[in-house]
Design a protein around this motif. Structure first.
Motif, mmCIF file in Angstrom:
data_model
loop_
_atom_site.group_PDB
_atom_site.id
_atom_site.type_symbol
_atom_site.label_atom_id
_atom_site.label_comp_id
_atom_site.label_asym_id
_atom_site.label_seq_id
_atom_site.Cartn_x
_atom_site.Cartn_y
_atom_site.Cartn_z
ATOM 1 N N VAL A 191 21.922 -44.028 111.097
ATOM 2 C CA VAL A 191 22.837 -44.162 112.235
ATOM 3 C C VAL A 191 23.047 -45.652 112.438
ATOM 4 C CG1 VAL A 191 23.221 -43.751 114.688
ATOM 5 C CG2 VAL A 191 22.010 -42.040 113.311
ATOM 6 N N ILE A 192 24.289 -46.104 112.308
ATOM 7 C CA ILE A 192 24.561 -47.534 112.408
ATOM 8 C C ILE A 192 25.568 -47.804 113.518
ATOM 9 C CG2 ILE A 192 23.936 -47.989 110.025
ATOM 10 C CD1 ILE A 192 26.849 -48.021 109.260
ATOM 11 N N VAL A 193 25.398 -48.932 114.172
ATOM 12 C CA VAL A 193 26.222 -49.299 115.321
ATOM 13 C C VAL A 193 27.127 -50.461 114.946
ATOM 14 C CG1 VAL A 193 26.231 -50.045 117.720
ATOM 15 C CG2 VAL A 193 24.381 -48.576 116.880
ATOM 16 N N GLU A 194 28.411 -50.296 115.218
ATOM 17 C CA GLU A 194 29.379 -51.367 115.002
ATOM 18 C C GLU A 194 29.619 -52.108 116.307
ATOM 19 O OE1 GLU A 194 34.053 -51.868 113.558
ATOM 20 O OE2 GLU A 194 33.078 -49.904 113.515
ATOM 21 N N ASN A 195 29.783 -53.418 116.235
ATOM 22 C CA ASN A 195 30.271 -54.159 117.395
ATOM 23 C C ASN A 195 31.695 -53.688 117.654
ATOM 24 O OD1 ASN A 195 30.304 -55.669 114.729
ATOM 25 N ND2 ASN A 195 31.890 -56.826 115.787
ATOM 26 N N HIS A 196 31.866 -53.018 118.784
ATOM 27 C CA HIS A 196 33.140 -52.312 118.990
ATOM 28 C C HIS A 196 33.737 -52.576 120.356
ATOM 29 C CE1 HIS A 196 35.058 -48.532 116.949
ATOM 30 N NE2 HIS A 196 35.763 -49.636 116.784
ATOM 31 N N GLY A 197 33.222 -53.582 121.046
ATOM 32 C CA GLY A 197 33.771 -53.906 122.354
ATOM 33 C C GLY A 197 32.740 -53.831 123.458
ATOM 34 N N TYR A 198 32.979 -54.594 124.519
ATOM 35 C CA TYR A 198 32.107 -54.679 125.671
ATOM 36 C C TYR A 198 30.682 -55.033 125.231
ATOM 37 C CZ TYR A 198 35.942 -53.513 128.665
ATOM 38 O OH TYR A 198 37.133 -53.581 129.337
ATOM 39 N N LEU A 199 29.658 -54.441 125.768
ATOM 40 C CA LEU A 199 28.302 -54.911 125.508
ATOM 41 C C LEU A 199 27.857 -54.673 124.070
ATOM 42 C CD1 LEU A 199 26.457 -54.039 128.847
ATOM 43 C CD2 LEU A 199 27.490 -56.196 128.127
ATOM 44 N N SER A 200 28.518 -53.762 123.368
ATOM 45 C CA SER A 200 28.158 -53.564 121.956
ATOM 46 C C SER A 200 28.594 -54.751 121.109
ATOM 47 C CB SER A 200 28.799 -52.284 121.407
ATOM 48 O OG SER A 200 30.189 -52.439 121.189
ATOM 49 N N SER A 201 29.429 -55.631 121.670
ATOM 50 C CA SER A 201 29.878 -56.820 120.958
ATOM 51 C C SER A 201 29.068 -58.059 121.324
ATOM 52 C CB SER A 201 31.360 -57.075 121.252
ATOM 53 O OG SER A 201 32.150 -56.062 120.673
ATOM 54 N N ASN A 202 28.035 -57.871 122.101
ATOM 55 C CA ASN A 202 27.096 -58.947 122.415
ATOM 56 C C ASN A 202 25.979 -58.895 121.381
ATOM 57 O OD1 ASN A 202 24.779 -60.322 123.496
ATOM 58 N ND2 ASN A 202 25.749 -60.301 125.508
ATOM 59 N N GLY A 203 26.043 -59.809 120.410
ATOM 60 C CA GLY A 203 25.091 -59.767 119.301
ATOM 61 C C GLY A 203 23.638 -59.831 119.737
ATOM 62 N N ALA A 204 23.332 -60.714 120.675
ATOM 63 C CA ALA A 204 21.948 -60.859 121.133
ATOM 64 C C ALA A 204 21.461 -59.574 121.801
ATOM 65 C CB ALA A 204 21.847 -62.034 122.100
ATOM 66 N N LEU A 205 22.347 -58.924 122.535
ATOM 67 C CA LEU A 205 21.981 -57.671 123.202
ATOM 68 C C LEU A 205 21.749 -56.569 122.178
ATOM 69 C CD1 LEU A 205 21.701 -57.328 126.246
ATOM 70 C CD2 LEU A 205 23.920 -56.191 126.260
ATOM 71 N N MET A 206 22.566 -56.559 121.122
ATOM 72 C CA MET A 206 22.393 -55.547 120.090
ATOM 73 C C MET A 206 21.089 -55.745 119.315
ATOM 74 S SD MET A 206 24.622 -53.325 120.449
ATOM 75 C CE MET A 206 23.936 -52.461 119.053
ATOM 76 N N VAL A 207 20.646 -56.969 119.185
ATOM 77 C CA VAL A 207 19.336 -57.214 118.565
ATOM 78 C C VAL A 207 18.239 -56.566 119.409
ATOM 79 C CG1 VAL A 207 17.630 -58.991 118.006
ATOM 80 C CG2 VAL A 207 20.030 -59.315 117.371
ATOM 81 N N PHE B 145 34.829 -58.510 118.703
ATOM 82 C CA PHE B 145 33.836 -59.154 119.550
ATOM 83 C C PHE B 145 34.352 -59.389 120.961
ATOM 84 C CE2 PHE B 145 31.718 -60.065 115.513
ATOM 85 C CZ PHE B 145 30.403 -59.792 115.867
ATOM 86 N N CYS B 146 35.273 -58.550 121.411
ATOM 87 C CA CYS B 146 35.780 -58.671 122.775
ATOM 88 C C CYS B 146 34.780 -58.082 123.766
ATOM 89 C CB CYS B 146 37.127 -57.962 122.919
ATOM 90 S SG CYS B 146 37.841 -58.184 124.561
ATOM 91 N N LEU B 147 34.318 -58.899 124.694
ATOM 92 C CA LEU B 147 33.355 -58.446 125.695
ATOM 93 C C LEU B 147 34.025 -57.817 126.915
ATOM 94 C CD1 LEU B 147 30.949 -61.532 125.644
ATOM 95 C CD2 LEU B 147 30.543 -59.289 124.611
ATOM 96 N N LYS B 148 35.271 -58.217 127.154
ATOM 97 C CA LYS B 148 35.974 -57.685 128.322
ATOM 98 C C LYS B 148 37.474 -57.807 128.124
ATOM 99 C CE LYS B 148 36.136 -57.996 133.383
ATOM 100 N NZ LYS B 148 35.677 -58.737 134.576
ATOM 101 N N ARG B 149 38.191 -56.747 128.486
ATOM 102 C CA ARG B 149 39.647 -56.745 128.413
ATOM 103 C C ARG B 149 40.258 -56.680 129.809
ATOM 104 N NH1 ARG B 149 41.776 -56.338 123.523
ATOM 105 N NH2 ARG B 149 40.372 -55.788 121.809
ATOM 106 N N LYS B 150 41.498 -57.107 129.877
ATOM 107 C CA LYS B 150 42.224 -57.055 131.146
ATOM 108 C C LYS B 150 42.239 -55.626 131.673
ATOM 109 C CE LYS B 150 46.575 -58.688 133.165
ATOM 110 N NZ LYS B 150 47.893 -59.296 132.866
ATOM 111 N N GLU B 151 41.986 -55.497 132.958
ATOM 112 C CA GLU B 151 41.964 -54.201 133.642
ATOM 113 C C GLU B 151 40.852 -53.293 133.118
ATOM 114 O OE1 GLU B 151 45.883 -52.632 133.278
ATOM 115 O OE2 GLU B 151 46.811 -54.244 134.436
#
Length: 337
Positions: free
Chosen positions: A202-218, A238-244
């Motif tokens: 089972v592998i996780v892709e950086n896909h937006g919001y907190l999953s794109s925070n590399g340190a957090l994913m570690v 690697f977008c951590l936050k989008r408009k709206e």
């Protein structure tokens, strides 16, 4: 859903925006690849890099009904690939057509396996996206997480039938870091225990919001601490936050450093996604330094397939795939020369 430097000594001429024009180049040094036409590029042998094709690269053709997703293996082979990365959401219409049941998913997986085997193709990854009504693996709510794990199990079964080594999941849920990590760890542990019985990762892709925070994913990877849990570093996403606070469609207003993120995710990588968008007149990707990215991949000691995931809008999907392939060949040869 957003699924998002060429060695400069080449002498190239541009003919419109065609791939043929972009890569009608003379070979000017030992690292250059002579790419005079599509047939040459498609058949180019690349011993220094193993390339797979992410099905999302063809999603426009599939959505527009110019390519049947059941024919993915055939199209990938025609483009010169030997390995495949499937995308679950591209089969939703076919699943619904067959009754919208778990059995329909399994039947489709079986047929896809038969088709890929007949063509001598290697199935690598099943990318499981968020479907209608699907719960979130990193939710702060335990019942929601349990539902998410249960919803993913059929896709783990399908991944095993396909003969893929990994099922890719997305981690969405709480926007509070501590709750995100604890929820993600619990869900991934349970899902990985199930997947281990199927002999898949089972592998996780950086896909937006907190999953794109590399340190957090570690932190998440260390918290799960299971051999069949890993990452799928994507060169973008690697977008951590989008408009709206939208997941995909609105402009990104906060982004994690993509090179830092990939470097942090690589120690846990069981796949790599080479995202590309558009190219300049020298064949360089205009938003991502591929040489820098592949240097990070190489330094991590990664030996697996690199998946091409083209999402541009200037070239056709087929030409964009081949342009990305050319760039990866060029960069990899530069790194190994």
């Amino acid at each position: 859903m957003e699924r998002r430097n060429f060695i400069s000594n080449a002498t190239c001429s541009i003919v419109g925006v065609s791939l043929l024009g972009m890569y009608a180049c003379k070979q000017s040094n030992s690292n250059q690849v002579s790419l005079n036409d599509k047939d040459k590029l498609i058949s180019e042998i690349t011993p220094t890099v193993k390339l797979s094709l992410a099905q999302w690269s063809l999603h426009k053709m599939i959505v527009n009904n110019t390519l049947n997703p059941m024919d993915f293996a055939q199209k990938a082979k025609e483009l010169g690939f030997e390995a495949l990365e499937y995308v679950s959401q591209l089969y939703i219409p076919e699943i619904k057509k067959r009754g919208n049941t778990n059995q329909a998913i399994m039947d489709i997986a079986t047929e896809l396996k038969e088709k890929s085997d007949a063509l001598g193709m290697h199935n690598q990854i099943m990318m499981v996206d968020l479907h209608d009504g699907q719960a979130l693996l990193a939710s702060a709510d335990q019942s929601n997480r349990r539902k998410a794990v249960e919803n993913h199990k059929i896709w783990a079964d399908a991944t095993a039938v396909l003969g893929c080594h990994s099922m890719r999941v997305s981690l969405f849920g709480s926007l509070e870091e501590d709750l995100f990590v604890s929820g993600a760890v619990q869900s991934l542990k349970e899902l990985c225990q199930y997947a281990a019985k199927k002999n898949i990762n089972v592998i996780v892709e950086n896909h937006g919001y907190l999953s794109s925070n590399g340190a957090l994913m570690v932190k998440v990877m260390k918290g799960v601490n299971m051999s069949n849990c890993g990452t799928l570093p994507d060169f973008d996403n690697f977008c951590l936050k989008r408009k709206e606070n939208e997941l995909w469609s609105t402009p990104c207003i906060e982004e994690y450093d993509k090179y830092k993120g990939v470097k942090e995710l690589m120690p846990y990588a069981k796949g790599v996604s080479a995202k590309s968008f558009n190219f300049d007149n020298k064949g360089q990707e205009t938003t991502i330094d591929f040489l820098k990215m592949m240097h990070i991949v190489k330094d991590a000691g990664y030996k697996g397939y690199v998946g091409i995931e083209y999402e541009g809008d200037e070239l056709s999907e087929e030409d964009g795939i081949l342009a990305t392939k050319a760039l990866l060949i060029q960069v990899t040869k530069a790194l190994t020369s």
